[in-house]
Enzyme design. Structure first.
Site, PDB file in Angstrom:
ATOM      1  N   ASP A  30      15.419  -3.053 -26.739  1.00 25.68           N
ATOM      2  CA  ASP A  30      16.288  -4.052 -26.128  1.00 25.68           C
ATOM      3  C   ASP A  30      15.872  -4.278 -24.670  1.00 25.68           C
ATOM      4  O   ASP A  30      16.416  -5.144 -23.989  1.00 25.68           O
ATOM      5  CB  ASP A  30      17.766  -3.654 -26.241  1.00 25.68           C
ATOM      6  CG  ASP A  30      18.077  -2.325 -25.580  1.00 25.68           C
ATOM      7  OD1 ASP A  30      17.129  -1.617 -25.174  1.00 25.68           O
ATOM      8  OD2 ASP A  30      19.278  -1.992 -25.475  1.00 25.68           O
TER       9      ASP A  30
ATOM     10  N   GLU B 133      21.811   4.306 -28.651  1.00 25.26           N
ATOM     11  CA  GLU B 133      22.077   5.128 -27.474  1.00 25.26           C
ATOM     12  C   GLU B 133      23.347   5.958 -27.651  1.00 25.26           C
ATOM     13  O   GLU B 133      24.295   5.545 -28.300  1.00 25.26           O
ATOM     14  CB  GLU B 133      22.205   4.225 -26.227  1.00 25.26           C
ATOM     15  CG  GLU B 133      20.919   3.479 -25.903  1.00 25.26           C
ATOM     16  CD  GLU B 133      20.994   2.647 -24.629  1.00 25.26           C
ATOM     17  OE1 GLU B 133      22.037   2.677 -23.930  1.00 25.26           O
ATOM     18  OE2 GLU B 133      20.002   1.962 -24.325  1.00 25.26           O
TER      19      GLU B 133
ATOM     20  N   GLU C 282      15.775  10.025 -21.624  1.00 18.16           N
ATOM     21  CA  GLU C 282      15.409   9.097 -20.551  1.00 18.16           C
ATOM     22  C   GLU C 282      15.953   9.552 -19.204  1.00 18.16           C
ATOM     23  O   GLU C 282      17.134   9.859 -19.068  1.00 18.16           O
ATOM     24  CB  GLU C 282      15.919   7.682 -20.876  1.00 18.16           C
ATOM     25  CG  GLU C 282      15.610   6.679 -19.752  1.00 18.16           C
ATOM     26  CD  GLU C 282      15.682   5.222 -20.151  1.00 18.16           C
ATOM     27  OE1 GLU C 282      15.851   4.924 -21.355  1.00 18.16           O
ATOM     28  OE2 GLU C 282      15.552   4.372 -19.249  1.00 18.16           O
TER      29      GLU C 282
HETATM   30  N1  LIG Z   1      10.375  -2.928 -17.558  1.00 22.38           N
HETATM   31  C1  LIG Z   1      11.282  -2.050 -17.977  1.00 22.38           C
HETATM   32  N2  LIG Z   1      10.948  -0.747 -17.995  1.00 22.38           N
HETATM   33  C2  LIG Z   1      11.842   0.205 -18.405  1.00 22.38           C
HETATM   34  O1  LIG Z   1      11.489   1.398 -18.426  1.00 22.38           O
HETATM   35  C3  LIG Z   1      13.134  -0.224 -18.838  1.00 22.38           C
HETATM   36  C4  LIG Z   1      13.424  -1.595 -18.817  1.00 22.38           C
HETATM   37  N3  LIG Z   1      12.497  -2.479 -18.372  1.00 22.38           N
HETATM   38  N4  LIG Z   1      14.632  -2.069 -19.256  1.00 22.38           N
HETATM   39  C5  LIG Z   1      15.539  -1.176 -19.940  1.00 22.38           C
HETATM   40  C6  LIG Z   1      15.501   0.153 -19.338  1.00 22.38           C
HETATM   41  C7  LIG Z   1      16.016   0.207 -17.913  1.00 22.38           C
HETATM   42  N5  LIG Z   1      15.248   1.288 -17.373  1.00 22.38           N
HETATM   43  C8  LIG Z   1      15.189   1.625 -16.029  1.00 22.38           C
HETATM   44  C9  LIG Z   1      15.319   0.646 -15.068  1.00 22.38           C
HETATM   45  C10 LIG Z   1      15.223   0.960 -13.728  1.00 22.38           C
HETATM   46  C11 LIG Z   1      15.026   2.263 -13.334  1.00 22.38           C
HETATM   47  C12 LIG Z   1      14.953   2.603 -11.870  1.00 22.38           C
HETATM   48  O2  LIG Z   1      15.088   1.735 -11.026  1.00 22.38           O
HETATM   49  N6  LIG Z   1      14.740   3.858 -11.508  1.00 22.38           N
HETATM   50  C13 LIG Z   1      14.570   4.275 -10.118  1.00 22.38           C
HETATM   51  C14 LIG Z   1      15.742   5.081  -9.627  1.00 22.38           C
HETATM   52  C15 LIG Z   1      15.874   6.462 -10.229  1.00 22.38           C
HETATM   53  C16 LIG Z   1      16.826   7.393  -9.462  1.00 22.38           C
HETATM   54  O3  LIG Z   1      18.043   7.348  -9.696  1.00 22.38           O
HETATM   55  O4  LIG Z   1      16.338   8.149  -8.624  1.00 22.38           O
HETATM   56  C17 LIG Z   1      13.278   5.066 -10.009  1.00 22.38           C
HETATM   57  O5  LIG Z   1      12.754   5.176  -8.897  1.00 22.38           O
HETATM   58  O6  LIG Z   1      12.782   5.544 -11.035  1.00 22.38           O
HETATM   59  C18 LIG Z   1      14.894   3.249 -14.289  1.00 22.38           C
HETATM   60  C19 LIG Z   1      14.978   2.913 -15.653  1.00 22.38           C
HETATM   61  C20 LIG Z   1      14.338   1.805 -18.353  1.00 22.38           C
HETATM   62  N7  LIG Z   1      14.131   0.691 -19.233  1.00 22.38           N
HETATM   63  C1  LIG Z   2      12.788   2.489 -22.727  1.00 24.45           C
HETATM   64  C2  LIG Z   2      12.940   2.619 -24.213  1.00 24.45           C
HETATM   65  C3  LIG Z   2      13.211   4.021 -24.632  1.00 24.45           C
HETATM   66  C4  LIG Z   2      13.985   1.667 -24.717  1.00 24.45           C
HETATM   67  O1  LIG Z   2      15.034   2.007 -25.177  1.00 24.45           O
HETATM   68  C5  LIG Z   2      13.671   0.229 -24.647  1.00 24.45           C
HETATM   69  O2  LIG Z   2      12.508  -0.143 -24.354  1.00 24.45           O
HETATM   70  O3  LIG Z   2      14.573  -0.568 -24.900  1.00 24.45           O
HETATM   71 MG   LIG Z   3      16.397   0.382 -25.396  1.00 24.50          MG
END
Ligand SMILES: Nc1nc(=O)c2c([nH]1)NC[C@@H]1CN(c3ccc(C(=O)N[C@@H](CCC(=O)O)C(=O)O)cc3)CN21
Ligand SMILES: CC(C)C(=O)C(=O)O
Ligand SMILES: [Mg+2]
Length: 278
Positions: free
Chosen positions: A53, A124, A190
């Site tokens: 998703d 999830e 995750e």
């Molecule tokens: N392009 C993309 N990659 C992904 O891995 C992803 C998506 N979209 N969409 C659905 C979810 C959302 N996800 C995400 C989106 C943002 C962060 C993020 O901004 N993380 C920061 C903050 C972490 C913290 O709390 O320290 C980081 O620096 O990793 C992490 C997972 C993982 N998934």
């Molecule tokens: C990041 C992965 C595990 C996911 O759920 C997604 O791509 O939607």
């Molecule tokens: Mg997903």
């Protein structure tokens, strides 16, 4: 001389996951949302493709996965499933398609299998989703769990926040165990600290697939546009870009526009003649 015989490849099935964990073979995964990337990743030997998703972000251009619907994921799943020979195709149950009741969850999972041609579904939540996981498994659909940071609950979790730190480690383990107990064949971890992800992986009989969970899980997954260097802006810390597709495509599009404007494209070799007139 013998003709080249098309090689039959052994499909990745749920059994593969248990064997991989037993043998210590790490499981590889990427997301995919279309036939061409599915074919490429399948031929490269990626074990399973997730029709995620995350399409909400990387295909439809939403800020989150929250608006994604089952009807939007079905044709993407069908495209991916139709293109693979070996890889298992796992499709996400989007937000709103399974939380109401186990009955709703089974109905949505069945649609992903029948109309989306998926080989398994992912949803999830740990303890909170265990009853639905059980019902889907009982209906004959393999289920992959997803605990730790669960993007569909972004607003409830207060943003992209690492889960399972400190006292929350107990809850994370309880969630992963609930998923296993409910009959899932694997579980995504995750954005959890590497140490607790390793502990959870060692405590479970089913394999863990990490994303932002360190090196101690039984496999890894990344969103393909992240791993290929196509996404822009602030990418999560857990992403490693293995290519620069954004740079490559920007260069190609710029060169194409230049050629069209100068008349360098199309050249004679890209044009059709008429033998009756030329
Ligand atoms: N392009 C993309 N990659 C992904 O891995 C992803 C998506 N979209 N969409 C659905 C979810 C959302 N996800 C995400 C989106 C943002 C962060 C993020 O901004 N993380 C920061 C903050 C972490 C913290 O709390 O320290 C980081 O620096 O990793 C992490 C997972 C993982 N998934
Ligand atoms: C990041 C992965 C595990 C996911 O759920 C997604 O791509 O939607
Ligand atoms: Mg997903």
């Amino acid at each position: 001389m013998s003709e080249a015989v098309p090689q039959q490849v052994k499909r990745v099935r749920t059994r593969f996951f248990g064997t991989a964990k037993q043998q210590g073979t790490r499981i590889t995964a990427l997301t995919s949302y279309d036939a061409l990337t599915a074919q490429i990743f399948d031929e490269a030997g990626i074990d399973f493709l997730l029709v995620g998703d995350s399409a909400g972000n990387v295909v439809f251009g939403h800020g989150t996965t929250v608006p994604v619907t089952l009807d939007e994921l079905l044709p993407l799943s069908r495209a991916v499933a139709g293109a693979v020979r070996r890889a298992m195709v796992v499709a996400d149950l989007p937000f709103g398609s399974y939380e109401v009741s186990p009955e709703q969850a089974v109905g949505s999972a069945v649609r992903l299998m029948k109309e989306g041609a998926a080989h398994a579904v992912k949803l999830e939540g740990g303890v909170r989703s265990a009853a639905s996981i059980r019902r889907i498994v009982d209906a004959g659909v393999p289920v992959m769990g997803h605990v730790g940071y669960t993007p569909q609950s972004e607003h409830a979790l207060g943003g992209h926040v690492v889960q399972g730190r400190g006292a929350a480690a107990e809850q994370l383990l309880a969630d992963a165990l609930a998923v296993q107990e409910a009959g899932a064949f694997a579980v995504v971890l995750e954005m959890v600290p590497a140490g607790i992800a390793r502990e959870v992986s060692e405590s479970l009989a089913i394999p863990t697939i990490g994303i932002g969970a360190g090196a101690g899980t039984d496999g890894q997954i990344l969103v393909w546009q992240d791993f290929a260097g196509l996404t822009t802006g602030r990418v999560p810390r857990f992403v490693k870009a293995y290519a620069d597709l954004r740079g490559t495509l920007t260069e190609a599009a710029t060169a194409y526009a230049d050629d069209v404007r100068t008349g360098a494209f199309p050249a004679e070799e890209h044009s059709f003649g008429d033998p009756a007139r030329d």
